[in-house]
Motif scaffolding. Structure first.
Motif, PDB file in Angstrom:
ATOM      1  N   GLU A 169       0.832  -1.199   0.000  1.00  0.00           N
ATOM      2  CA  GLU A 169       0.000   0.000   0.000  1.00  0.00           C
ATOM      3  C   GLU A 169       0.871   1.255   0.000  1.00  0.00           C
ATOM      4  OE1 GLU A 169      -3.636   2.117   2.527  1.00  0.00           O
ATOM      5  OE2 GLU A 169      -2.676   0.297   3.280  1.00  0.00           O
ATOM      6  N   LEU A 170       1.935   1.251   0.816  1.00  0.00           N
ATOM      7  CA  LEU A 170       2.852   2.390   0.857  1.00  0.00           C
ATOM      8  C   LEU A 170       3.484   2.615  -0.514  1.00  0.00           C
ATOM      9  CD1 LEU A 170       5.404   3.248   3.604  1.00  0.00           C
ATOM     10  CD2 LEU A 170       6.266   2.832   1.305  1.00  0.00           C
ATOM     11  N   LEU A 171       3.940   1.534  -1.150  1.00  0.00           N
ATOM     12  CA  LEU A 171       4.562   1.654  -2.468  1.00  0.00           C
ATOM     13  C   LEU A 171       3.564   2.127  -3.513  1.00  0.00           C
ATOM     14  CD1 LEU A 171       6.580  -1.694  -2.485  1.00  0.00           C
ATOM     15  CD2 LEU A 171       7.584   0.598  -2.363  1.00  0.00           C
ATOM     16  N   LEU A 197      13.648   0.359 -20.936  1.00  0.00           N
ATOM     17  CA  LEU A 197      13.546  -0.475 -19.742  1.00  0.00           C
ATOM     18  C   LEU A 197      13.175   0.416 -18.557  1.00  0.00           C
ATOM     19  CD1 LEU A 197      14.098  -3.207 -18.261  1.00  0.00           C
ATOM     20  CD2 LEU A 197      16.463  -2.408 -17.984  1.00  0.00           C
ATOM     21  N   LEU A 198      12.113   0.075 -17.867  1.00  0.00           N
ATOM     22  CA  LEU A 198      11.672   0.869 -16.719  1.00  0.00           C
ATOM     23  C   LEU A 198      12.482   0.516 -15.483  1.00  0.00           C
ATOM     24  CD1 LEU A 198       7.806   0.725 -17.265  1.00  0.00           C
ATOM     25  CD2 LEU A 198       9.389   2.561 -17.868  1.00  0.00           C
ATOM     26  N   VAL A 199      12.808   1.527 -14.679  1.00  0.00           N
ATOM     27  CA  VAL A 199      13.637   1.322 -13.490  1.00  0.00           C
ATOM     28  C   VAL A 199      13.081   2.136 -12.329  1.00  0.00           C
ATOM     29  CG1 VAL A 199      15.723   0.879 -14.854  1.00  0.00           C
ATOM     30  CG2 VAL A 199      15.210   3.215 -14.111  1.00  0.00           C
ATOM     31  N   GLY A 200      13.464   1.746 -11.122  1.00  0.00           N
ATOM     32  CA  GLY A 200      13.055   2.473  -9.924  1.00  0.00           C
ATOM     33  C   GLY A 200      13.806   1.953  -8.723  1.00  0.00           C
ATOM     34  N   SER A 201      13.585   2.583  -7.565  1.00  0.00           N
ATOM     35  CA  SER A 201      14.295   2.174  -6.356  1.00  0.00           C
ATOM     36  C   SER A 201      13.420   2.376  -5.129  1.00  0.00           C
ATOM     37  CB  SER A 201      15.594   2.964  -6.191  1.00  0.00           C
ATOM     38  OG  SER A 201      16.202   2.675  -4.944  1.00  0.00           O
ATOM     39  N   ALA A 202      13.284   1.312  -4.304  1.00  0.00           N
ATOM     40  CA  ALA A 202      12.532   1.396  -3.057  1.00  0.00           C
ATOM     41  C   ALA A 202      13.230   2.267  -2.024  1.00  0.00           C
ATOM     42  CB  ALA A 202      12.315  -0.006  -2.484  1.00  0.00           C
ATOM     43  N   LYS A 203      14.496   2.572  -2.249  1.00  0.00           N
ATOM     44  CA  LYS A 203      15.217   3.443  -1.304  1.00  0.00           C
ATOM     45  C   LYS A 203      14.600   4.834  -1.253  1.00  0.00           C
ATOM     46  CE  LYS A 203      19.651   1.029  -1.752  1.00  0.00           C
ATOM     47  NZ  LYS A 203      19.137  -0.087  -2.567  1.00  0.00           N
ATOM     48  N   PRO A 221       5.090   0.461  -8.892  1.00  0.00           N
ATOM     49  CA  PRO A 221       4.982   1.675  -8.085  1.00  0.00           C
ATOM     50  C   PRO A 221       5.963   2.739  -8.567  1.00  0.00           C
ATOM     51  CG  PRO A 221       5.318  -0.286  -6.724  1.00  0.00           C
ATOM     52  CD  PRO A 221       5.625  -0.663  -8.127  1.00  0.00           C
ATOM     53  N   ALA A 222       5.672   3.969  -8.216  1.00  0.00           N
ATOM     54  CA  ALA A 222       6.545   5.085  -8.608  1.00  0.00           C
ATOM     55  C   ALA A 222       7.836   5.072  -7.812  1.00  0.00           C
ATOM     56  CB  ALA A 222       5.818   6.407  -8.392  1.00  0.00           C
ATOM     57  N   SER A 223       8.911   5.499  -8.462  1.00  0.00           N
ATOM     58  CA  SER A 223      10.172   5.799  -7.784  1.00  0.00           C
ATOM     59  C   SER A 223      10.126   7.288  -7.454  1.00  0.00           C
ATOM     60  CB  SER A 223      11.350   5.471  -8.703  1.00  0.00           C
ATOM     61  OG  SER A 223      12.573   5.515  -8.000  1.00  0.00           O
ATOM     62  N   ASP A 259      14.247   4.262 -18.454  1.00  0.00           N
ATOM     63  CA  ASP A 259      13.269   5.280 -18.089  1.00  0.00           C
ATOM     64  C   ASP A 259      12.830   5.042 -16.649  1.00  0.00           C
ATOM     65  OD1 ASP A 259      11.615   7.466 -18.325  1.00  0.00           O
ATOM     66  OD2 ASP A 259       9.972   6.352 -19.268  1.00  0.00           O
ATOM     67  N   VAL A 260      12.810   6.098 -15.843  1.00  0.00           N
ATOM     68  CA  VAL A 260      12.429   5.988 -14.437  1.00  0.00           C
ATOM     69  C   VAL A 260      10.906   6.001 -14.319  1.00  0.00           C
ATOM     70  CG1 VAL A 260      12.585   7.057 -12.153  1.00  0.00           C
ATOM     71  CG2 VAL A 260      14.569   7.091 -13.691  1.00  0.00           C
ATOM     72  N   VAL A 261      10.372   5.106 -13.511  1.00  0.00           N
ATOM     73  CA  VAL A 261       8.925   5.065 -13.258  1.00  0.00           C
ATOM     74  C   VAL A 261       8.585   6.202 -12.296  1.00  0.00           C
ATOM     75  CG1 VAL A 261       6.991   3.695 -12.407  1.00  0.00           C
ATOM     76  CG2 VAL A 261       8.914   2.557 -13.532  1.00  0.00           C
ATOM     77  N   THR A 262       7.948   7.242 -12.790  1.00  0.00           N
ATOM     78  CA  THR A 262       7.635   8.409 -11.959  1.00  0.00           C
ATOM     79  C   THR A 262       6.213   8.403 -11.430  1.00  0.00           C
ATOM     80  OG1 THR A 262       7.074   9.655 -13.954  1.00  0.00           O
ATOM     81  CG2 THR A 262       9.337   9.841 -13.130  1.00  0.00           C
ATOM     82  N   GLU A 263       5.355   7.565 -11.984  1.00  0.00           N
ATOM     83  CA  GLU A 263       3.984   7.420 -11.508  1.00  0.00           C
ATOM     84  C   GLU A 263       3.616   5.939 -11.513  1.00  0.00           C
ATOM     85  OE1 GLU A 263       1.387   9.682 -13.948  1.00  0.00           O
ATOM     86  OE2 GLU A 263       2.062  11.633 -13.180  1.00  0.00           O
ATOM     87  N   GLY A 264       2.806   5.535 -10.537  1.00  0.00           N
ATOM     88  CA  GLY A 264       2.337   4.159 -10.520  1.00  0.00           C
ATOM     89  C   GLY A 264       1.600   3.830 -11.799  1.00  0.00           C
TER      90      GLY A 264
END
Length: 644
Positions: free
Chosen positions: A50-52, A352-358, A386-388, A406-411
C-alpha cells in the motif's frame, strides 16, 4: 495471525529429515512462497505494498532516545524496536535483554514468513530447512560494550555475535539445513538469496528462509556512515536525479521463504513469484576499494540473465541498487544500459523501466537487497509498478534515452505485450565491490482444483496464543483483516480452513462460530475486548499423557427428523456410505430408509426406524472422517451405538 488467509488447498506433504533430496536442474526456478516485513510505515507485507502503490515516503526524524551523535537525524525508522515477546520464542528475560534486537526481529520475521507461506513452523523441525541471514552492523554490541567488563554475562557472546543471527532462528525452529549469516556489505541480503537458491538447486536443503535486518541503534554506525560521505544532508534519496546527493539510512527487515518451484507446485503452496536466475561477482581492482566498477556490474547482470535463460529485450523492469549518489548512480545506469538497455534501443523497443525502493523507505544497507526483491515480487504479483519517488530530471551523466532506460515516476500497470510473462531484475551492490543481480518472473499459473461446497451452518474460526493477551491480540488482527475480505469474495470457509490447517495452535484458545464475515467480525471484536459473545468459546488445551482420539457413538433417543441431510447434500463420501447402508437395510423395512431419514418424517422416532437410521448415520459419518484422515484410537458406544 495471517495477513492473507488463502483458499483451501490439498494437504501438503512436508519433508522429513530422512527424506532423500534430488538436486534440481541447473537454473531450475525457485518459488517465493511466503514473505514478511517490518519496514518504516509498513508493519507487514500488505502495508508495504500500500505504501509503495500510493507513492508514500517514510523518511522522518529519528525517534526520541536514538543516540546518533552528530550524524544527520533524517532516516526511515521503526517504532519500539525494544519490544519483543521473548517468552513466545522460549527466551528468558535476561537472555532477551542481552540479545541484539536484530536477532529478535529476525525471529519474528521468520515465523511470520512461514505462516504467510501456509507452513506450520513445527512441521519443519528436524528437516533440512536452511536459514540464510544478512546484516552488516553491530550497533547493539557497541552500546553493550561501552558499559565495560561488568556488563559481560553468559549470554553476551550468543546475544551479540552476528553469526548467531541465522543460528538462533534455526535453533528455535529446530532446523537442520545450512545456517549462516552473510556480510558482503550493502549487497548482503541479495547475496543471501543467491546462496539460498543455489543450496536448493544442489539439493542440500529443501526449504530456505532468507532474512535481512538493519537497525540504527547507536552513534558508531551513524558516525561511520556520515563520515563516509554518502548520506543525503536533506534527507531525500533522489535515485538517478540531477539533484541526487546521497541516501537516507533506513531500518527494518524482510524475510522470504523459498522452495524449488516444482516442489512448491506439488505441495500446493502459494507462489508469489519465481526466481529464474542469479549471479554474484566482485569489482576486483577498480578505481578504488569503494568505487563501483561499470564492467563488473554489467557482467553480473548479463550472467544472471544467462542463468535465467532470458533475453535483454524481454526484461520489462529493473529494481535498481539506486542509492542516489553522484558517483554510484551514473555507473549503475551505464552498466544497466550496456547489459539490457542497448539491445532495446537497437530493436526500437520501449525503454527499460527502473526504480528504487530506497526513495520510499531509505537504504536498509545489509537488508536493502531483500527490500528491493520484495517490492519487485509484490509488483509482479499485482501487475503494477509503483513510482520511484523524488525524480524530476536526470543529470547529463545519465543519458536515459541513449541508455534505453526510463524511471517510473507514476504508478502504472506493468508494461507487457499481450500475454507475455512479467520479467524483472533486482540489483544490489556492496561498497567493497560484491555485486548481485536476481532475475524475477511471474508465478506459474496452475489449474484450480474443484472448489469444495461450503456448509450452510456455522464454521469454526480458530484463534490461539500464549496467554490471554496474545489471544485477544490475534483476534483483533484477524478482525481487522476480516473487514477487508467481504469485497474480495473470499468465502468464510477458506479462512476457517487456513486457520485450522496452516497456523500453530497454542495452549490458550478460542473458537469463533461464524456463518459470514459480519458475524465473525462482531464475535472477534468481543473476543479482542475480553467480552462474552454467544458465538465465542474460550478454553485452554492441556497435554494429557498418552492421549489420543476417541469416538463415542450414541444410542436410541439421539435421532431427529432430517438428521444428516446437510452432510448428505454436501459431502459425496458421506452420501455414498449412507446410500450403501440404507440399501442393505431396505429389504428388511417397509419403507426406504434414506427417504424416511432425509425427508424429516417424524416416524423416525419409532424403534424399527430409529435404530437402523442411527447406525447408517454414524457409520457414514465415521467413513467421512476417515476420508479426511481422522481415525479413532478408541471407540465406545451405547445401545445401537455399541453395534455401530
Amino acid at each position: 495471525m495471517p495477513t492473507d488467509p488463502t483458499a483451501p488447498t490439498a494437504p501438503t506433504a512436508r519433508p522429513t529429515a530422512e527424506a532423500p533430496l534430488a538436486p534440481q536442474a541447473s537454473g531450475a526456478p525457485i518459488a517465493v512462497v511466503g514473505a514478511a516485513c517490518r519496514l518504516p510505515g509498513a508493519p507487514d507485507v500488505a502495508a508495504f505494498w500500500e505504501l509503495l502503490d500510493r507513492g508514500v515516503g517514510a523518511v522522518g526524524e529519528a525517534p526520541e532516545g536514538r543516540e546518533l551523535g552528530d550524524a544527520p537525524r533524517f532516516g526511515a525508522y521503526l517504532d519500539a524496536v525494544d519490544r519483543f515477546d521473548a517468552a513466545f520464542f522460549g527466551i528468558g528475560p535476561r537472555e532477551a535483554a542481552a540479545t541484539d534486537p536484530q536477532q529478535r526481529l529476525l525471529l519474528e520475521l521468520g515465523w511470520e514468513a512461514l505462516e504467510n507461506a501456509r507452513i506450520v513452523p513445527a512441521d519443519l523441525a528436524g528437516t533440512r530447512t536452511a536459514v540464510f541471514a544478512a546484516a552488516i552492523w553491530d550497533d547493539y554490541a557497541a552500546l553493550h560494550h561501552r558499559q565495560g567488563a561488568a556488563a559481560v554475562g553468559r549470554h553476551t557472546i550468543t546475544g551479540l555475535n552476528r553469526g548467531v543471527l541465522a543460528n538462533r532462528l534455526s535453533y528455535v525452529l529446530g532446523l537442520n539445513g545450512p545456517s549462516l549469516t552473510v556480510d558482503s556489505a550493502q549487497s548482503s541480503s541479495l547475496v543471501a538469496v543467491h546462496l539460498a537458491c543455489e543450496s536448493l538447486r544442489r539439493g542440500e536443503s529443501d526449504v530456505a528462509i532468507v532474512g535481512g535486518v538493519n537497525l540504527v541503534l547507536g552513534p558508531a554506525s551513524a558516525a561511520a556512515s556520515a563520515t563516509f560521505g554518502a548520506l543525503s544532508p536533506d534527507g531525500r534519496c533522489r535515485t538517478f536525479d540531477a539533484e541526487a546527493n546521497g541516501y537516507v539510512r533506513g531500518e527494518g527487515g524482510v524475510a522470504v521463504v523459498l522452495k524449488p518451484l516444482a516442489a512448491a507446485l506439488a505441495d500446493g503452496d502459494p507462489v508469489l513469484c519465481t526466481l529464474l536466475g542469479s549471479a554474484v561477482n566482485n569489482d576486483g581492482a577498480s578505481a578504488g576499494l569503494t568505487v563501483p566498477d561499470r564492467a563488473a556490474q554489467e557482467a553480473v547482470i548479463r550472467e544472471a540473465h544467462v542463468h535465467a535463460g532470458t533475453t535483454p529485450t524481454a526484461v520489462q523492469y529493473v529494481e535498481l541498487h539506486g542509492t542516489g549518489t553522484p558517483v554510484g548512480d551514473p555507473i549503475e545506469a551505464a552498466a544497466l544500459g550496456a547489459a539490457l538497455g542497448a539491445a532495446r534501443v537497437a530493436a526500437g523497443a520501449p525503454p527499460l523501466l527502473v526504480g528504487s525502493a530506497k526513495t520510499n523507505v531509505g537504504h536498509l544497507e545489509g537488508a536493502a537487497g531483500l527490500v528491493g526483491l520484495l517490492k519487485t515480487a509484490l509488483a509482479v504479483h499485482h501487475g503494477r509498478l509503483p513510482a520511484s519517488l523524488n525524480f524530476r530530471t536526470p543529470p547529463a551523466s545519465i543519458p536515459l534515452a541513449e541508455l534505453g532506460l526510463d524511471v517510473v515516476t507514476e504508478g502504472r500497470a506493468w508494461p507487457r505485450q499481450d500475454d507475455e510473462p512479467l520479467l524483472a531484475g533486482v540489483s544490489s551492490f556492496g561498497m567493497g565491490g560484491t555485486n548481485c543481480h536476481v532475475v524475477v518472473g511471474t508465478a506459474v499459473p496452475t489449474e484450480a482444483g474443484p472448489t469444495p461446497a461450503a456448509p450452510s451452518g456455522p464454521l469454526p474460526w480458530l484463534v490461539s496464543g500464549r496467554g490471554d493477551d496474545a489471544v485477544r491480540g490475534q483476534a483483533a488482527r484477524l478482525r481487522d483483516h476480516v473487514r477487508t475480505l467481504a469485497p474480495t469474495g473470499q468465502r468464510p470457509l477458506d479462512t476457517a480452513y487456513s486457520l485450522a490447517t496452516t497456523r500453530t495452535h497454542f495452549e490458550d484458545r478460542a473458537v469463533v462460530l461464524a456463518t459470514d464475515h459480519d458475524t465473525a467480525a462482531a464475535a472477534l471484536t468481543a473476543l479482542a475486548e475480553g467480552q462474552a459473545h454467544p458465538a465465542v468459546v474460550r478454553g485452554q488445551a492441556t497435554a494429557a499423557s498418552g492421549g489420543g482420539t476417541a469416538f463415542v457413538y450414541s444410542g436410541q433417543g439421539s435421532q431427529r427428523p432430517g438428521m444428516g441431510r446437510e452432510l448428505y447434500e454436501t459431502y459425496g463420501e458421506f452420501a455414498a456410505a449412507f446410500d450403501e447402508i440404507c440399501a442393505a437395510f431396505d429389504p428388511h423395512l417397509d419403507r426406504p430408509l434414506r427417504e424416511l431419514v432425509l425427508s424429516g418424517d417424524e416416524s423416525i422416532h419409532e424403534t424399527r426406524y430409529a435404530q437402523p437410521a442411527l447406525f447408517a448415520l454414524e457409520t457414514a459419518l465415521t467413513r467421512l472422517l476417515a476420508h479426511w484422515g481422522i481415525t479413532p484410537d478408541a471407540v465406545a458406544g451405547h445401545s445401537i451405538g455399541e453395534l455401530t
